[in-house]
Design a protein around this motif. Sequence first.
Motif, PDB file in Angstrom:
ATOM      1  N   SER A 104       0.770  -1.146   0.018  1.00 20.80           N
ATOM      2  CA  SER A 104      -0.127   0.114   0.113  1.00 20.80           C
ATOM      3  C   SER A 104       0.832   1.420   0.054  1.00 20.80           C
ATOM      4  CB  SER A 104      -0.869  -0.038   1.169  1.00 20.80           C
ATOM      5  OG  SER A 104      -0.199  -0.064   2.466  1.00 20.80           O
TER       6      SER A 104
ATOM      7  N   CYS B 187       0.842   4.250  -3.038  1.00 23.11           N
ATOM      8  CA  CYS B 187       0.421   5.725  -2.500  1.00 23.11           C
ATOM      9  C   CYS B 187       1.799   6.571  -3.399  1.00 23.11           C
ATOM     10  CB  CYS B 187       0.627   6.034  -1.171  1.00 23.11           C
ATOM     11  SG  CYS B 187      -0.909   5.251  -0.384  1.00 23.11           S
TER      12      CYS B 187
ATOM     13  N   ARG C 248       1.368   9.239  -6.406  1.00 16.74           N
ATOM     14  CA  ARG C 248       1.960  10.811  -6.064  1.00 16.74           C
ATOM     15  C   ARG C 248       2.690  11.015  -7.215  1.00 16.74           C
ATOM     16  NH1 ARG C 248       3.497   9.818  -1.550  1.00 16.74           N
ATOM     17  NH2 ARG C 248       5.866   9.543  -1.753  1.00 16.74           N
TER      18      ARG C 248
END
Length: 431
Positions: free
Chosen positions: A414, A418, A422
Amino acid sequence: MQYWYGQLGEQVSRTIYQRLPAFKWRNFRLFFGGQLLSMSGTFMTQQLTIPWLIYDLTKSAWLLGLAGFLQFLPTLLLIPFSGVLADRWSRRDLLMLVQVLGIGVSATLTALTFLDTIGFGSLLILSILNGMLKGLDMPIRHTIVTETVDDRTDWGNAIALNSVMLSSSLVLGPAIGGILIATLGVKYCFLYDTLSYIAAIVTLKAMQMPPKSPPVTTENDTWLKLREGFQYVNTMQPIRIILLMLALHGLVGISYIAVLPIFAAEILHGHATTMAALGMAGPIGSLCACFYLSMRRGILGLERLIRVAQAAIGVSLISFALSRQLWLSLLTLVMVGGFGILQITSTNTIIQTLVPDDKRGRVMSFYALAMVGMMPFGNLLAGSLAQVMGAPNALIVCGSVCILGSIWYSFRVSQISCWIKREIDSPIVSG
């Protein structure tokens, strides 16, 4: 009729370029074709001919593992320096130099086998020289792919097609090698490898690439660049995590290659043709996986694919170790190869897409280090375990470690997702 053929050719080209946009670029087409022939000879020698010849001469699992360790040890030592060179000098010229040196090593193997003077010692020395060339070759080969494609949006497809080329070479090389060994002998495998380098040199020479100005360097510049690349990888935790997973794959996920001659000769009671079939099974799976990746767009989700692939490799290795039927062994190795390339190419695509260009060569050297640099230790580990507890039990241990690695990675995926989201949304990457 000529007009109709012209229209048909245009339509076919349009369809290919739409589905596989990297082929729009002339430099990429030249690179793909030349390297397909060259790498088929390389893989024929490294994956089939030399291991089979070593085991035929020594009948020793430990010496087979030792030879694999010593072959790839120079790779481990030279890869970081190759990454620095790839960031500083013309990657095409560097790759051409490696091809020229490769002809010399391969021609020596050809001469020794034709003169019937080849022995374990000479095989070992020439394998080490091959390992040195591979250490120089790998980061350059991976980073030059994006240089052959002018549109950044086609990079992912080019990287996937590069994996298709490598996997096709892994299928083509052992297939031709098995036929040559069974009909003409190992010496013609080395002759094929020698001649295949010519195709790579000709196509690299034909590529039209902008000149790269040599940088102004200081005495300690190389070490500073190495340290800078290491600090970048060390501070970017998502990159560090996926590289650790790739290193685990290099250590235990590919280690089955070192003991394939034992399975071919003793477990499955076969011969050189059986060895060639086992050597081809993994690349066939890799090829199927590469076609899937070449049709895929975007990098989001590749980080989750790594987790699935690592676990599937472990299960497939254990299944191969327990198999005593050739068809089942081939099927499980197809799975190992397919999931292996999913992990390797997913890691490659994530890194090359998101890492800044001025650091790409050095980061890709860590990529190559994680994948191939761990192979000597994997070969030594597999050969030593096979000597102590037998080849099947050795691969059961390796497969179990792969599954444990997948569980460890699951708790961190996870965080990587992320980071990728980004970076994709940032102006630097999207531009």
